[in-house]
Design an enzyme around this catalytic site. Sequence first.
Site, PDB file in Angstrom:
ATOM      1  N   ARG A 241      47.077  60.771  47.753  1.00 17.34           N
ATOM      2  CA  ARG A 241      47.915  60.813  46.539  1.00 17.34           C
ATOM      3  C   ARG A 241      48.543  62.191  46.335  1.00 17.34           C
ATOM      4  NH1 ARG A 241      44.588  56.706  42.677  1.00 17.34           N
ATOM      5  NH2 ARG A 241      46.005  54.976  43.030  1.00 17.34           N
TER       6      ARG A 241
ATOM      7  N   LYS B  61      41.412  34.698  46.109  1.00 16.88           N
ATOM      8  CA  LYS B  61      41.532  33.569  45.177  1.00 16.88           C
ATOM      9  C   LYS B  61      42.951  33.257  44.760  1.00 16.88           C
ATOM     10  CE  LYS B  61      37.029  33.928  43.036  1.00 16.88           C
ATOM     11  NZ  LYS B  61      36.328  34.239  41.801  1.00 16.88           N
TER      12      LYS B  61
ATOM     13  N   GLY C 190      45.849  46.219  46.101  1.00 18.42           N
ATOM     14  CA  GLY C 190      44.437  45.898  46.368  1.00 18.42           C
ATOM     15  C   GLY C 190      43.987  46.262  47.769  1.00 18.42           C
TER      16      GLY C 190
ATOM     17  N   GLY D 100      47.804  47.939  41.120  1.00 16.91           N
ATOM     18  CA  GLY D 100      48.184  47.050  40.027  1.00 16.91           C
ATOM     19  C   GLY D 100      49.684  47.013  39.787  1.00 16.91           C
TER      20      GLY D 100
HETATM   21  P1  AMP Z   1      42.303  40.182  47.261  1.00 18.55           P
HETATM   22  O1  AMP Z   1      41.623  41.325  46.560  1.00 18.55           O
HETATM   23  O2  AMP Z   1      42.572  38.999  46.392  1.00 18.55           O
HETATM   24  O3  AMP Z   1      43.492  40.609  48.071  1.00 18.55           O
HETATM   25  O4  AMP Z   1      41.230  39.610  48.285  1.00 18.55           O
HETATM   26  C1  AMP Z   1      40.747  40.348  49.358  1.00 18.55           C
HETATM   27  C2  AMP Z   1      39.427  39.779  49.761  1.00 18.55           C
HETATM   28  O5  AMP Z   1      39.568  38.445  50.192  1.00 18.55           O
HETATM   29  C3  AMP Z   1      38.801  40.522  50.912  1.00 18.55           C
HETATM   30  O6  AMP Z   1      37.610  41.096  50.467  1.00 18.55           O
HETATM   31  C4  AMP Z   1      38.529  39.440  51.953  1.00 18.55           C
HETATM   32  O7  AMP Z   1      37.280  39.562  52.583  1.00 18.55           O
HETATM   33  C5  AMP Z   1      38.558  38.183  51.124  1.00 18.55           C
HETATM   34  N1  AMP Z   1      38.849  36.993  51.919  1.00 18.55           N
HETATM   35  C6  AMP Z   1      39.946  36.741  52.641  1.00 18.55           C
HETATM   36  N2  AMP Z   1      39.840  35.558  53.274  1.00 18.55           N
HETATM   37  C7  AMP Z   1      38.638  35.045  52.963  1.00 18.55           C
HETATM   38  C8  AMP Z   1      37.947  33.848  53.299  1.00 18.55           C
HETATM   39  N3  AMP Z   1      38.494  32.929  54.106  1.00 18.55           N
HETATM   40  N4  AMP Z   1      36.723  33.643  52.773  1.00 18.55           N
HETATM   41  C9  AMP Z   1      36.172  34.577  51.952  1.00 18.55           C
HETATM   42  N5  AMP Z   1      36.767  35.729  51.597  1.00 18.55           N
HETATM   43  C10 AMP Z   1      37.989  35.961  52.093  1.00 18.55           C
END
Ligand code: AMP
Length: 398
Positions: free
Chosen positions: A36, A197, A354, A377
């Site tokens: 940063r 998710k 993220g 964010g």
């Molecule tokens: P996000 O913060 O929503 O971008 O999610 C990132 C997280 O999603 C990471 O920690 C990954 O390990 C998890 N992730 C991605 N694909 C899968 C999967 N098929 N099953 C479980 N976790 C997952």
Amino acid sequence: MAWKTLDDMDLDGKNVLIRVDVNVPVENGKVTDTTRLDRISPTVLEVLSKGGRPILLSHFGRPTRGFDLSMSTQQVVPALSQVLNRRVHFASSCIGQTAREAVDTLPDGDVLLLENTRFHAGEKNNDRGFAKDLAALGDVFVSDTFSTAHRAHASVAALATLLPSCAGRLMEEELKALTNSLSEPERPVLAVVGGAKVSSKLVLLKNLIGPMDKIVIGGGMANTFLAAQGHQVGQSLCEHDLQDTAREILAEAEAANCEIILPVDVVVAREFKEFAENKVRAADDCPRDTMILDAGPDSVENICNKLEDVKTVIWNGPLGAFEIPPFNTATDAVALKVAEMTEDGQILSVAGGGDTVAALKKSGAAESFSYISTAGGAFLEWMEGKTLPGVAALDDTK
Ligand code: AMP
């Protein structure tokens, strides 16, 4: 929206308030990652080279009750001084007499860092009175903190309306990258949306359907879509209650002529752990006692084919559980393809938000992307189509 930049401002002999983000990781009093600080350095050095007197404002951490030594910006001074190769002075308050004296006695050619803006309640409340106290210290305001632009805080939003204001070089770079990839992209434009998710990326997905020509859905999110299509997903991470929403998204995308690209094959395992025994299965053939942890080789090939005619890529979220090898394979392979196409000058590629930066760094592809956003964010909120208070406050067309 349009923004003034450093090119539009007269900085010579001026006290230049620069809102930066020096919220860097610190362990045992030492800064462990200067990314940063490196990113704000061009703005600070340019202000100095144009005869300006840089007065840096920043938050650090999330203090809840005023002063807290562990969140003082003072601990950043040595690292900042090293990155800038300039003397950095410190004022133990960002407003009032202490700050005033530090500004008045700042030797030309040196830099002043003020104490954490969040030690004052007025910062988070976007309080105009507090913003006026800050504005009293400067002649010009430069905002170089896209990473906090989604917060309506006084040193980010209100302050910009009180002084002649412009975007710093880092802010300008972020705004250009996001405009070129999302608002006015060269087409066709493809988004990669992965991660855990659907629920956390629902607004984002809906907002992308309009501007994107193709959307690759990967990671845990894709499982909800596979289930919505009637496929068995076994023990996979899956939001079964969002199957209707997933079907709605697919229908909306079809109506808008936006192609949704889902996995055609998947890598399944019985355990969520490093080097768990795993198998490639068709996307509609996940055994009941296994979970999907990555996209399979045919999915990777399919995505790479879909990339062939694309001119712009915007990426948020991994295609699998990238932290636990070998379930980083699909993310790495697609990221390296995007990197290669970027290096060949075929596409503009922008990534952020993220875990994305960590996933792309791990794959070795990050260096070759056109732009990696340092904002988490704020990058996501921009992708979601929200107006960012710190950007709106700089709007020069009003
Ligand atoms: P996000 O913060 O929503 O971008 O999610 C990132 C997280 O999603 C990471 O920690 C990954 O390990 C998890 N992730 C991605 N694909 C899968 C999967 N098929 N099953 C479980 N976790 C997952």
